[in-house]
Design an enzyme around this catalytic site. Structure first.
Site, PDB file in Angstrom:
ATOM      1  N   GLU A  85       0.844  -1.204   0.000  1.00 52.81           N
ATOM      2  CA  GLU A  85       0.000   0.000   0.000  1.00 52.81           C
ATOM      3  C   GLU A  85       0.875   1.248   0.000  1.00 52.81           C
ATOM      4  O   GLU A  85       1.709   1.437   0.886  1.00 52.81           O
ATOM      5  CB  GLU A  85      -0.934  -0.014   1.225  1.00 52.81           C
ATOM      6  CG  GLU A  85      -1.984   1.080   1.149  1.00 52.81           C
ATOM      7  CD  GLU A  85      -3.034   0.961   2.251  1.00 52.81           C
ATOM      8  OE1 GLU A  85      -3.403  -0.173   2.627  1.00 52.81           O
ATOM      9  OE2 GLU A  85      -3.477   2.026   2.725  1.00 52.81           O
ATOM     10  N   LYS A 279      -7.592  -1.550  11.127  1.00 54.95           N
ATOM     11  CA  LYS A 279      -6.942  -1.933   9.860  1.00 54.95           C
ATOM     12  C   LYS A 279      -5.744  -1.017   9.598  1.00 54.95           C
ATOM     13  O   LYS A 279      -4.676  -1.456   9.178  1.00 54.95           O
ATOM     14  CB  LYS A 279      -7.953  -1.854   8.704  1.00 54.95           C
ATOM     15  CG  LYS A 279      -7.438  -2.376   7.376  1.00 54.95           C
ATOM     16  CD  LYS A 279      -6.699  -1.351   6.545  1.00 54.95           C
ATOM     17  CE  LYS A 279      -6.242  -1.943   5.224  1.00 54.95           C
ATOM     18  NZ  LYS A 279      -5.400  -1.016   4.452  1.00 54.95           N
ATOM     19  N   ASP A 295       4.598 -14.301  11.520  1.00 51.81           N
ATOM     20  CA  ASP A 295       3.345 -14.819  10.958  1.00 51.81           C
ATOM     21  C   ASP A 295       2.242 -13.764  11.129  1.00 51.81           C
ATOM     22  O   ASP A 295       1.664 -13.628  12.212  1.00 51.81           O
ATOM     23  CB  ASP A 295       2.998 -16.112  11.716  1.00 51.81           C
ATOM     24  CG  ASP A 295       1.733 -16.771  11.218  1.00 51.81           C
ATOM     25  OD1 ASP A 295       0.940 -16.123  10.522  1.00 51.81           O
ATOM     26  OD2 ASP A 295       1.533 -17.961  11.552  1.00 51.81           O
ATOM     27  N   HIS A 392      -3.065   9.963   0.245  1.00 54.23           N
ATOM     28  CA  HIS A 392      -3.170   8.685  -0.467  1.00 54.23           C
ATOM     29  C   HIS A 392      -2.980   8.871  -1.955  1.00 54.23           C
ATOM     30  O   HIS A 392      -2.242   8.136  -2.604  1.00 54.23           O
ATOM     31  CB  HIS A 392      -4.571   8.087  -0.243  1.00 54.23           C
ATOM     32  CG  HIS A 392      -4.604   7.130   0.898  1.00 54.23           C
ATOM     33  ND1 HIS A 392      -5.460   6.081   0.966  1.00 54.23           N
ATOM     34  CD2 HIS A 392      -3.859   7.065   2.019  1.00 54.23           C
ATOM     35  CE1 HIS A 392      -5.254   5.405   2.077  1.00 54.23           C
ATOM     36  NE2 HIS A 392      -4.297   6.002   2.737  1.00 54.23           N
TER      37      HIS A 392
HETATM   38  C1  MEV Z   1      -6.053   2.767   4.909  1.00 54.12           C
HETATM   39  O1  MEV Z   1      -5.266   1.658   4.536  1.00 54.12           O
HETATM   40  C2  MEV Z   1      -6.089   2.898   6.405  1.00 54.12           C
HETATM   41  C3  MEV Z   1      -7.031   3.981   6.929  1.00 54.12           C
HETATM   42  O2  MEV Z   1      -8.328   3.815   6.398  1.00 54.12           O
HETATM   43  C4  MEV Z   1      -7.045   3.841   8.443  1.00 54.12           C
HETATM   44  C5  MEV Z   1      -8.084   4.685   9.137  1.00 54.12           C
HETATM   45  O3  MEV Z   1      -9.107   5.037   8.550  1.00 54.12           O
HETATM   46  O4  MEV Z   1      -7.842   4.966  10.331  1.00 54.12           O
HETATM   47  C6  MEV Z   1      -6.560   5.351   6.541  1.00 54.12           C
END
Ligand code: MEV
Length: 437
Positions: A85, A279, A295, A392
Site C-alpha cells: 500500500e 486496519k 506470521d 493517499h
Molecule cells: C487505509 O489503509 C487505512 C485507513 O483507512 C485507516 C483509518 O481510517 O484509520 C486510513
C-alpha cells in the site's frame, strides 16, 4: 480436457508451468514469460525460495522499504516494512519524525505468555475426570521433559496446565489449557509438540484409570493446537506531548487534540469505524511483521479477537487529554519470534533483523507496537485535518503514472501539475493524454 492432475507436486517447475499454461491459460505463453521473469538468477537463492512452499512457480515481489527516525525508549531505529500500500511507509516516516522532536515513543512489554489447548470429549462423570487429571498431571509434565529440555535451560517452557470445563458451551467438551514461555521463539512448533505429547499421554494413561474402565467412559482427544489468541502476550506503546505541540497546519493544538480523542472515542464504540481504525494500525504492524519473517495471519487473528474481548469490536488504541497533556497509546497482543521459522532462512529477513540491531523478541514486540501506533497517529491526523485522500492520492499518483508507462519527464511534470490539482485516476489519464498529444 481434464483440469485435474495427480502427482503434480512431483513435476519440475517447468512442467508445472507448462501444465498450467495449457490447462488454465489457453496456451498463452506470455504468462510463462512473466512467471520466469521473476526467477532469481542466483539458483541457490531461488531454490531456497522454491522450498518455502509446495508447487512454487515464481516469486511474488512486495516492496521492502524503510521508515527512519523512530525513537523508541531513547534508541533510534530505522524500521523495515514490507507492504504494497503506497502511503504506509510515508505515513510511518512522517509520524516518526513528528514524535522524534516530542520525546519519541515509549514502549514496554506487559506479558509474554503463550497458550494452547488439548480439546477433549468426555461424556462421563465430571468429578472422575477431575480426579483423573490431578493424578495424570505429573505424568503429563514428565512426558514433555525431552521436548522442553532446551527451552527450560534458557529459562522458558511450560508454565501451567489446567483442566477446563467447557460443558456449558458444548456438551461433553473439556480441554487441557496449557500456558508457555517461549522466549525468543514465536513458539508454535514447541507448543504444538508439547500439546501433542500431552494428548498422547492423557489418552494412554486413561486406559489404566480404574473408574473409566469400570464405567467404560474414557476421555477422547479431538485435537491439540496452540491458540493465536494471546491476551497475556501484550505490549504497550505510547506517546505524549503538550496539547500546544499538536498544532497542525491551520488546526490549533487544542482543536487537534479534541478531535483526535473524539475520533478514538468513535472507534471505541462503533464497530464499523473500529474495523477500519484497527486496519490502519495493522498496516504498520503487518508491514514490520512481514519484513521480520513473522506470521502476520496469527497476529491479525489474535489482534482482532483481542479487539472484541469486551463483547463489541473496538479500537485497540486510546487517547486522553489531561490538563495540558495529550496521551496516545496502544496495547496489542503480539506473539513474535526472532529465532526459528523464516528468521534464519530468508536473507532479507536476516537483513531486516540486522537493521533493527538484532532485537530480542520482546524488543521486536515493542518496535511492532510502535509501528502500529505511528500508523494510527498518521491516519487519524489526516482524517481529522486534510482528509485521507490527499496523502493517499499523492502516493497513488506514481502508481497510476507507472501503469501509464510515463517517462521520467512526464512524471516530473505530473507531480508539479497535481500539487495544485485534485488527483483521480481519470484526471491523471487525461493529463498524460494531453501531454502526449
Ligand atoms: C487505509 O489503509 C487505512 C485507513 O483507512 C485507516 C483509518 O481510517 O484509520 C486510513
Amino acid at each position: 480436457m481434464s483440469k485435474t492432475i495427480s502427482g503434480f507436486s512431483k513435476k519440475t517447475k517447468a512442467e508445472k508451468i507448462q501444465w498450467l499454461t495449457d490447462t488454465f491459460l489457453d496456451g498463452d505463453k506470455s504468462h510463462e514469460t512473466t512467471l520466469k521473469k521473476y526467477w532469481n538468477e542466483d539458483t541457490t537463492l531461488q531454490s531456497l525460495h522454491d522450498d518455502f512452499i509446495e508447487n512454487t512457480l515464481s516469486n511474488y515481489y512486495l516492496p521492502f522499504g524503510i521508515a527512519p527516525n523512530f525513537k523508541i525508549n531513547g534508541t533510534l531505529y530505522a524500521i523495515p516494512m514490507v507492504i504494497e500500500e503506497s502511503s504506509v511507509v510515508a505515513a510511518a516516516s512522517n509520524a516518526a519524525k513528528f514524535w522524534l522532536s516530542r520525546g519519541g515513543f515509549k514502549s514496554e512489554v506487559i506479558a509474554t505468555e503463550k497458550n494452547g489447548q488439548v480439546h477433549l470429549n468426555f461424556f462421563g462423570n465430571k468429578e472422575d475426570l477431575i480426579t483423573y487429571f490431578e493424578w495424570v498431571k505429573p505424568k503429563l509434565i514428565e512426558s514433555i521433559a525431552p521436548i522442553q529440555k532446551n527451552m527450560q535451560k534458557r529459562g522458558g517452557g511450560l508454565l501451567s496446565v489446567e483442566l477446563k470445563d467447557g460443558t456449558h458451551k458444548l456438551d461433553g467438551y473439556y480441554q487441557l489449557h496449557a500456558t508457555f514461555e517461549t522466549l525468543e521463539a514465536m513458539g508454535a512448533n514447541f507448543i504444538n509438540s508439547c500439546l501433542e505429547q500431552f494428548a498422547k499421554t492423557f489418552e494412554v494413561e486413561a486406559q489404566k484409570f480404574a473408574v473409566f474402565n469400570k464405567n467404560n467412559q474414557f476421555p477422547k482427544v479431538v485435537m491439540s493446537i496452540l491458540s493465536n489468541y494471546v491476551p497475556h502476550c501484550i505490549v504497550r506503546a505510547s506517546v505524549s506531548c503538550s496539547v500546544s505541540e499538536l498544532t497542525h497546519h491551520d488546526c490549533d493544538g487544542k482543536t487537534f487534540a479534541k478531535n483526535f480523542v473524539r475520533a478514538i472515542e468513535i472507534a471505541k464504540v462503533e464497530p464499523y469505524r473500529a474495523v477500519t481504525h484497527n486496519k490502519g494500525i495493522m498496516n504498520g504492524v503487518d508491514a514490520v511483521i512481514l519484513a521480520t519473517g513473522n506470521d502476520f495471519r496469527a497476529v491479525e487473528a489474535g489482534v482482532h479477537a483481542y479487539a472484541s474481548r469486551g463483547g463489541t469490536y473496538s479500537s485497540i488504541t486510546e487517547a486522553t487529554i489531561e490538563g495540558e497533556v495529550f496521551k496516545f497509546w496502544i496495547e496489542i497482543p503480539l506473539a513474535l519470534g526472532t529465532v526459528g521459522g523464516l528468521t534464519s532462512l530468508h536473507p532479507l529477513v536476516k537483513t531486516a533483523l540486522q537493521i533493527l540491531q538484532n532485537p530480542s523478541a520482546k524488543e521486536l514486540m515493542q518496535i511492532v507496537a510502535v509501528a502500529g501506533l505511528a500508523q494510527n497517529f498518521a491516519a487519524i491526523r489526516s482524517l481529522i485535518t486534510t482528509g485521507i485522500q490527499k496523502g493517499h492520492m499523492k502516493m497513488h499518483l506514481m502508481n497510476i503514472l507507472n501503469q501509464l508507462n510515463a517517462t521520467e519527464k512526464e512524471k516530473k511534470q505530473a507531480a508539479t501539475y497535481f500539487k495544485e490539482h485534485n488527483i483521480s485516476h481519470r484526471e491523471v489519464v487525461n493529463y498524460i493524454e494531453t501531454l502526449r498529444t
